[in-house]
Scaffold this motif. Sequence first.
Motif, short mmCIF file in Angstrom:
data_model
loop_
_atom_site.label_atom_id
_atom_site.label_comp_id
_atom_site.label_asym_id
_atom_site.label_seq_id
_atom_site.Cartn_x
_atom_site.Cartn_y
_atom_site.Cartn_z
N ILE A 30 0.86 -1.18 0.00
CA ILE A 30 0.00 0.00 0.00
C ILE A 30 0.90 1.23 0.00
N GLU A 31 0.68 2.13 -0.95
CA GLU A 31 1.49 3.34 -1.03
C GLU A 31 0.61 4.55 -1.33
N TYR A 32 0.83 5.60 -0.57
CA TYR A 32 0.13 6.87 -0.82
C TYR A 32 0.99 7.70 -1.76
N VAL A 33 0.42 8.02 -2.93
CA VAL A 33 1.11 8.85 -3.91
C VAL A 33 0.48 10.23 -3.83
N GLN A 34 1.13 11.10 -3.08
CA GLN A 34 0.57 12.41 -2.76
C GLN A 34 0.29 13.25 -4.01
N GLU A 35 1.19 13.21 -5.00
CA GLU A 35 0.99 14.00 -6.22
C GLU A 35 -0.28 13.60 -6.96
N ILE A 89 -9.47 5.87 6.19
CA ILE A 89 -8.51 6.96 6.14
C ILE A 89 -9.06 8.08 7.00
N ASN A 90 -8.24 8.52 7.96
CA ASN A 90 -8.64 9.56 8.91
C ASN A 90 -9.92 9.18 9.65
N SER A 121 -3.90 11.40 8.03
CA SER A 121 -3.39 11.53 9.39
C SER A 121 -3.47 10.18 10.12
N SER A 122 -4.36 9.31 9.65
CA SER A 122 -4.40 7.94 10.17
C SER A 122 -4.86 7.02 9.04
N PHE A 123 -4.34 5.80 9.08
CA PHE A 123 -4.66 4.82 8.04
C PHE A 123 -4.87 3.47 8.70
N GLU A 124 -6.05 2.90 8.49
CA GLU A 124 -6.35 1.58 9.04
C GLU A 124 -6.72 0.64 7.91
N VAL A 125 -6.18 -0.56 7.96
CA VAL A 125 -6.50 -1.57 6.97
C VAL A 125 -6.92 -2.84 7.68
N SER A 126 -7.98 -3.46 7.17
CA SER A 126 -8.44 -4.76 7.64
C SER A 126 -8.38 -5.70 6.44
N ASN A 127 -7.65 -6.79 6.59
CA ASN A 127 -7.48 -7.73 5.49
C ASN A 127 -7.79 -9.14 5.99
N THR A 128 -8.99 -9.63 5.67
CA THR A 128 -9.39 -10.98 6.07
C THR A 128 -9.46 -11.92 4.86
N ASN A 146 3.33 8.98 3.65
CA ASN A 146 3.98 10.17 4.22
C ASN A 146 5.42 9.89 4.62
N SER A 147 6.16 9.22 3.78
CA SER A 147 7.57 8.88 4.03
C SER A 147 7.77 7.94 5.22
N LYS A 148 6.70 7.36 5.71
CA LYS A 148 6.79 6.40 6.82
C LYS A 148 6.46 5.01 6.28
N GLN A 149 7.30 4.05 6.62
CA GLN A 149 7.08 2.67 6.19
C GLN A 149 6.84 1.79 7.40
#
Length: 166
Positions: A30-35, A89-90, A121-128, A146-149
């Motif tokens: 999962i990657e956020y592409v801000q542009e 998301i958020n 500002s927050s990201f939650e994922v549920s994968n079942t 946001n540059s955080k892995q």
Amino acid sequence: MKHIKFLIIGILPFFAFATVHKYYVSVTEIEYVQEKKSVQIISRFFIDDFENALRTRYDESIVLSSKAEPKSATLYIERYLDEKFKIKINGEGVPFEFVGKAYERGLIICYFEVVNVESISSFEVSNTILFDVFKEQQNIIKIKINSKQKNYILIPQKDKALLKFN
């Protein structure tokens, strides 16, 4: 006595490999592409495991392959992903768009994305995904926002991951 030793030492190791353990695992990036203001998602599953899930839930005769695949397969894949993969998301649940799929060396690769994402500002994922078919299933999640892995291993007892940016 020498013959028995030979049998134990010489042949026994071959029986150890006779029961090969099968691993049930998927990998989702999962990657956020801000542009582009989008969250891009790539999930990889073993074709036979994913096919088993679709057969169990929807159609016993479904076959996943690039050649003989019925048109209904994509609909079943989309429905299954929509039921088993959730994103917040958020703090708000957001829908994702199924972009497509590909097959590669025994894997089905699914592409989907969340569009119009201004900031996170927050990201939650549920994968079942596949938890309903395999109790040993593990879903590896690799998140880059946001540059955080951060990496997570989701299991049936812990099927959610939350990442906060503050």
